[in-house]
Write an enzyme that holds these catalytic residues in place. Structure first.
Site, PDB file in Angstrom:
ATOM      1  N   ASP A   7       0.841  -1.039   0.133  1.00  0.00           N
ATOM      2  CA  ASP A   7      -0.117  -0.125  -0.134  1.00  0.00           C
ATOM      3  C   ASP A   7       0.877   1.154   0.019  1.00  0.00           C
ATOM      4  OD1 ASP A   7      -2.467   1.295   0.200  1.00  0.00           O
ATOM      5  OD2 ASP A   7      -2.013   1.933   2.002  1.00  0.00           O
ATOM      6  N   GLU A   9       0.754   5.686   0.459  1.00  0.00           N
ATOM      7  CA  GLU A   9      -0.043   6.902   0.456  1.00  0.00           C
ATOM      8  C   GLU A   9       0.750   8.013  -0.317  1.00  0.00           C
ATOM      9  OE1 GLU A   9      -2.749   7.100   2.023  1.00  0.00           O
ATOM     10  OE2 GLU A   9      -2.794   5.233   3.179  1.00  0.00           O
ATOM     11  N   GLU A  52      -6.235  18.937   2.090  1.00  0.00           N
ATOM     12  CA  GLU A  52      -7.150  17.730   1.791  1.00  0.00           C
ATOM     13  C   GLU A  52      -6.518  16.179   1.765  1.00  0.00           C
ATOM     14  OE1 GLU A  52      -6.187  19.728  -2.390  1.00  0.00           O
ATOM     15  OE2 GLU A  52      -6.607  20.328  -0.045  1.00  0.00           O
ATOM     16  N   HIS A 150      -6.054   6.628   7.078  1.00  0.00           N
ATOM     17  CA  HIS A 150      -5.386   5.893   6.212  1.00  0.00           C
ATOM     18  C   HIS A 150      -3.742   5.696   6.822  1.00  0.00           C
ATOM     19  CE1 HIS A 150      -7.962   5.551   2.714  1.00  0.00           C
ATOM     20  NE2 HIS A 150      -8.913   6.235   3.631  1.00  0.00           N
ATOM     21  N   ASP A 155      -2.913  -0.762   6.695  1.00  0.00           N
ATOM     22  CA  ASP A 155      -3.796  -0.894   5.791  1.00  0.00           C
ATOM     23  C   ASP A 155      -3.346  -2.311   5.022  1.00  0.00           C
ATOM     24  OD1 ASP A 155      -5.251   1.189   6.000  1.00  0.00           O
ATOM     25  OD2 ASP A 155      -4.858   2.145   4.398  1.00  0.00           O
TER      26      ASP A 155
END
Length: 233
Positions: A7, A9, A52, A150, A155
């Site tokens: 995973d 980010e 955001e 997250h 994750d």
């Protein structure tokens, strides 16, 4: 059979517009069991992190200052990946970002034949249903209560459990093994790539199975205490 659950980010949604990877996490599976070997790093994206995006993963540009740049971890990262299949949820997203980072650092894009998209597998198994990681955890009875934002390392641990369920069911000790630190060398001959294949019975096969079950007298699963057990236990 060696696979990696991975995973990332990122600072945003599109590497073509300059978004960068800020976190990578991967865990090693051999024969669908975690070995305890993990890869995890935070990265300096060399740019700002939009508010955001911070709301999603919690990282700010200030928090990532002083972390290694992708080019500095390239060799270690590729050394962990080797040539194993890579499982990711919405894998084209992660592959797209990693390809952009690899090319920027002077490397080559990842071979798409290595890509195993757990989201695509979930859509095949649960068509028309929500198949986000959170939705799958709830549906499969996997505890994701600690997932308040997250986080790539958390994750991948959740995704590994989801992936195993999609491949046929949880094995004893799987969750325990996910939490064991350290590294384990794969046994000789177990690290050959293998592409998972879903086996789905036809309507005729399901009907034949139902008819067969009607012929069984007093089946065990209809006897106490099984008959009183909640569905799915």
């Amino acid at each position: 059979m060696r696979q990696l659950v991975l995973d990332t980010e990122t600072t945003g949604l599109d590497p073509a517009t300059g978004d960068r990877v800020i976190e990578i996490a991967a865990i090693e599976l051999v024969n669908l069991m975690p070995t305890g070997a993990t890869y995890h790093t935070l990265l300096d994206p060399e740019r700002d992190v939009p508010p955001e995006s911070t709301k999603v993963h919690g990282f700010t540009a200030e928090m990532l200052q002083g972390k290694p740049k992708f080019a500095e971890v390239l060799d270690d990262f590729l050394g962990f990946l080797r040539d194993s299949p890579i499982v990711a949820h919405n894998a084209p997203f992660d592959f797209g970002f990693l390809d952009a980072e690899l090319v920027r650092a002077g490397g080559r894009p990842l071979d798409r034949t290595r890509m195993v998209d757990s989201l695509a597998l979930a859509k095949q198994r649960y068509p028309g249903m929500p198949n986000s990681l959170d939705a799958l955890c709830r549906r499969l009875g996997i505890d994701n209560s600690m997932r308040t934002s997250h986080n790539a390392l958390l994750d991948v641990k959740l995704l590994a459990q989801v992936y195993l369920e999609l491949m046929g069911g949880r094995q004893p000790g799987f969750v325990l093994a996910l939490n064991i630190g350290g590294t384990t060398r794969a046994l000789e001959g177990l690290d050959r790539p293998r592409t998972p294949r879903l086996v789905q019975p036809s309507e005729a096969e399901l009907a034949a199975h139902a008819e067969f079950l009607k012929k069984l007298k007093d089946p065990l699963w209809l006897q106490p205490p099984f008959a009183a057990a909640p569905a799915g236990t």
